[in-house]
Design a protein around this motif. Structure first.
Motif, mmCIF file in Angstrom:
data_model
loop_
_atom_site.group_PDB
_atom_site.id
_atom_site.type_symbol
_atom_site.label_atom_id
_atom_site.label_comp_id
_atom_site.label_asym_id
_atom_site.label_seq_id
_atom_site.Cartn_x
_atom_site.Cartn_y
_atom_site.Cartn_z
ATOM 1 N N ASP A 254 0.790 -1.138 0.080
ATOM 2 C CA ASP A 254 0.042 -0.028 0.022
ATOM 3 C C ASP A 254 0.762 1.269 -0.002
ATOM 4 O OD1 ASP A 254 0.801 0.588 2.542
ATOM 5 O OD2 ASP A 254 -0.691 -0.573 3.509
ATOM 6 N N THR A 255 0.237 2.353 -0.636
ATOM 7 C CA THR A 255 1.142 3.503 -0.281
ATOM 8 C C THR A 255 0.333 4.756 -0.303
ATOM 9 O OG1 THR A 255 2.799 4.743 -1.443
ATOM 10 C CG2 THR A 255 0.873 3.861 -2.813
ATOM 11 N N ASN A 256 0.820 6.047 0.005
ATOM 12 C CA ASN A 256 0.078 7.008 0.309
ATOM 13 C C ASN A 256 0.269 8.192 -0.892
ATOM 14 O OD1 ASN A 256 0.470 10.275 1.122
ATOM 15 N ND2 ASN A 256 -0.687 9.176 2.925
ATOM 16 N N ARG A 257 -0.688 8.865 -1.252
ATOM 17 C CA ARG A 257 -1.020 9.664 -2.415
ATOM 18 C C ARG A 257 0.454 10.437 -2.677
ATOM 19 N NH1 ARG A 257 -5.821 11.263 -3.121
ATOM 20 N NH2 ARG A 257 -6.733 10.527 -1.324
ATOM 21 N N SER A 258 0.931 10.763 -1.283
ATOM 22 C CA SER A 258 2.030 12.135 -1.484
ATOM 23 C C SER A 258 3.358 11.314 -2.099
ATOM 24 C CB SER A 258 2.285 12.431 -0.289
ATOM 25 O OG SER A 258 3.017 11.627 0.609
ATOM 26 N N LEU A 259 3.248 9.932 -2.215
ATOM 27 C CA LEU A 259 4.587 9.305 -2.432
ATOM 28 C C LEU A 259 4.397 8.982 -4.068
ATOM 29 C CD1 LEU A 259 4.904 6.869 0.722
ATOM 30 C CD2 LEU A 259 6.003 9.189 0.186
ATOM 31 N N THR A 260 4.686 9.987 -4.810
ATOM 32 C CA THR A 260 4.484 9.745 -6.240
ATOM 33 C C THR A 260 5.228 8.976 -6.973
ATOM 34 O OG1 THR A 260 5.284 12.013 -6.501
ATOM 35 C CG2 THR A 260 3.050 11.841 -6.500
ATOM 36 N N GLU A 261 6.807 9.260 -6.552
ATOM 37 C CA GLU A 261 7.825 8.499 -7.095
ATOM 38 C C GLU A 261 7.643 6.998 -6.698
ATOM 39 O OE1 GLU A 261 7.869 10.278 -4.614
ATOM 40 O OE2 GLU A 261 9.665 10.805 -4.060
ATOM 41 N N ALA A 262 7.197 6.540 -5.617
ATOM 42 C CA ALA A 262 6.978 5.264 -5.302
ATOM 43 C C ALA A 262 6.029 4.595 -6.094
ATOM 44 C CB ALA A 262 6.801 5.019 -3.946
ATOM 45 N N MET A 263 4.560 5.367 -6.285
ATOM 46 C CA MET A 263 3.807 4.815 -7.231
ATOM 47 C C MET A 263 4.340 4.543 -8.412
ATOM 48 S SD MET A 263 0.409 6.859 -5.656
ATOM 49 C CE MET A 263 -0.537 6.737 -6.880
ATOM 50 N N THR A 264 4.861 5.432 -9.177
ATOM 51 C CA THR A 264 5.488 5.425 -10.652
ATOM 52 C C THR A 264 6.096 4.067 -10.574
ATOM 53 O OG1 THR A 264 5.744 7.752 -10.543
ATOM 54 C CG2 THR A 264 6.942 6.128 -12.218
ATOM 55 N N LEU A 265 7.168 3.884 -9.762
ATOM 56 C CA LEU A 265 7.926 2.621 -9.751
ATOM 57 C C LEU A 265 7.108 1.346 -9.481
ATOM 58 C CD1 LEU A 265 10.685 1.010 -9.158
ATOM 59 C CD2 LEU A 265 10.373 1.302 -6.764
#
Lengths: 292, 292
Positions: A254-265
């Motif tokens: 899971d991830t937080n909306r503010s962690l955009t680089e992570a979501m891209t990865l």
DNA sequence: CCATATATCTGACTTAAGTCAGATAAATAG
DNA sequence: CTATTTATCTGACTTAAGTCAGATATATGG
């Protein structure tokens, strides 16, 4: 990786070796052997204790003792005991030593200048940029991943940075206790990985058991100054490969909306958005990946 | 050039020195001192005569003689007289020497590989590209300009390449005799400059007197593999500065329509198209620049 | 306080790397 | 053919760089 790339790297090494050798030569111009010159330069204007010098340059303790002795004899260095630890000794530059240090500093500056000076401003910027790129990517290549206990000092230091960063980035701050993976209380991770750059921990990531056939990725963090080197990607790959080895069929995170680089990865790595699967109050998005 | 650029170059040098030192270390792993290892490697599969080895690595003749002697003693190298010049001796690798050479070659390859292997393909390409850029720009920075006699071997070699290239590029070939500058027959140039890269001539350019207050730029040429390094620009700058020093008020030059890079350079450098000022049959465009 | 670890120092070595002054033999200019 | 230059070799050195085995003094954990 084809033979031509390798040939390029080799040519690069060769041509740079020759050039950097020229810097050593210029150091010799001050009539002092290279070992002493380097030592004097490393001691620096702020002084330094012998132990850390030894760690930095990697000299035999006896040899170092003698080299410093020579510098003291020539009136360039003072040696006193460390007030905090009587075994240690601190080397500091005398006025004459400081003059010499400045001379070496000038030589290094002049050498760098001689590389830039003949170039027009545009090429100068290109050179500096390319050097920075080489440096960063070479650093990236020297990253090493190591499994460590999540209780180790290193792991705790990484987690502290991780928590500290989330506190700053999340709208409502962050409390690590509320974001525990599910399962038996404070279940330890199956694998906790540290990414090291020249011995220092600059990233981490952990794989937890989720249920009989699935794992969960958590605690993914990379030190800000080392981002963009592909460290997170390598951590994720390593955790996935461990999961496969353990027979897991599926990975969750899971991830937080503010962690955009992570979501891209995650998305680039084949993770797909799914519905909420836990009650982590800091999560905005949930992902899964089927392990092939 | 600001202090930050210089700091970058210095950091680059430092980090690369350390890394390249690691390659030397790996050479030592074969139980042979670095001097011998390097020598063996330099002799190479094709063999080499001692003179050119000495030029390449820069060793004292006595020391080289002894180092080669050691390699011969260990059965790695054969030494025979050069059939063409009885003073010279040729070193060639024995079968065992060739095996050792291959081992060192493998180490170098492995070292290069270890830099590339941990990177994903995109970063790998970026690293190779940045290395090439650094190499080219560092080469560019080490270009030196020297005034030489237009009768010197070097000048003649450059002019031969220049003529050879124009023959190929001009639609109707090229005959140097037809493109002489005007003035007293075969008037020598006021200044003939050679651009050198690591001692080898890679470009030239000449300044001729045109009339009492004007000069003419001719014979501008840069070796194909060194184009894009700004050599022509530096030659042109140096010739202009000589012209200014000689009190010239105006510079003239002509060029052929096929030399597009040259035209771009002239226009960027402040030359403006003017009407035909000579009867050079190969010229399509004529330029002038007022010297401020 | 004691045992142990740590940081430095000293003495006795080794080895690599390089310098310098001739000696020798082959090429080359005149 | 002779004088000079060039390429290499030999002998006699020097210096830098580093290793290793203790000795010594100070910290540290129990």
């Amino acid at each position: 990786m084809d033979q031509e790339d390798i040939a390029h790297v080799r040519r690069f090494n060769r041509s740079l070796t020759r050039r950097i050798g020229a810097l050593d030569e210029s150091y010799l111009g001050r009539g002092r052997p290279l070992g002493q010159a380097r030592l004097l330069f490393e001691i620096g204007p702020d002084g330094c204790d012998l132990k850390s010098l030894r760690d930095r340059i990697g000299l035999d303790s006896g040899y170092l003792s003698r080299l410093v002795g020579l510098l003291v004899e020539h009136g360039l260095v003072d040696l006193d005991s460390d007030p905090e630890d009587g075994r240690r000794r601190r080397a500091t530059l005398t006025a004459a030593g400081l003059d010499e240090w400045r001379a070496y500093d000038e030589l290094s500056d002049g050498f760098a200048r001689s590389l830039l000076a003949p170039l027009d401003p545009a090429r100068r910027q290109r050179l500096v940029g390319a050097m920075r790129e080489v440096e960063r990517l070479v650093a990236a290549a020297s990253i090493e991943l190591d499994p460590v206990s999540p209780e180790s000092t290193e792991a705790k230091a990484c987690l502290a940075s991780y928590v500290g960063e989330l506190e700053g980035r999340f709208e409502n701050g962050f409390d690590a206790a509320k974001s525990r993976p599910r399962g038996p209380a404070s279940q330890p991770p199956r694998l906790f990985l540290i990414a090291r750059l020249e011995g220092r921990a600059v990233g981490c990531g952990a794989l937890y058991d989720f249920d009989a056939s699935a794992g969960e990725i958590k605690r993914m963090w990379v030190a800000p100054h080392t981002r963009g080197l592909g460290i997170a990607r390598r951590l994720l790959d390593a955790l996935e490969s461990e999961a496969r080895g353990a027979g897991m069929k599926r990975l969750l995170l899971d991830t937080n909306r503010s962690l955009t680089e992570a979501m891209t990865l995650y998305e680039k790595s084949g993770y797909r958005r799914i519905a909420r699967y836990n009650d982590n109050p800091y999560a905005d998005f949930w992902y899964e990946k089927m392990l092939g």
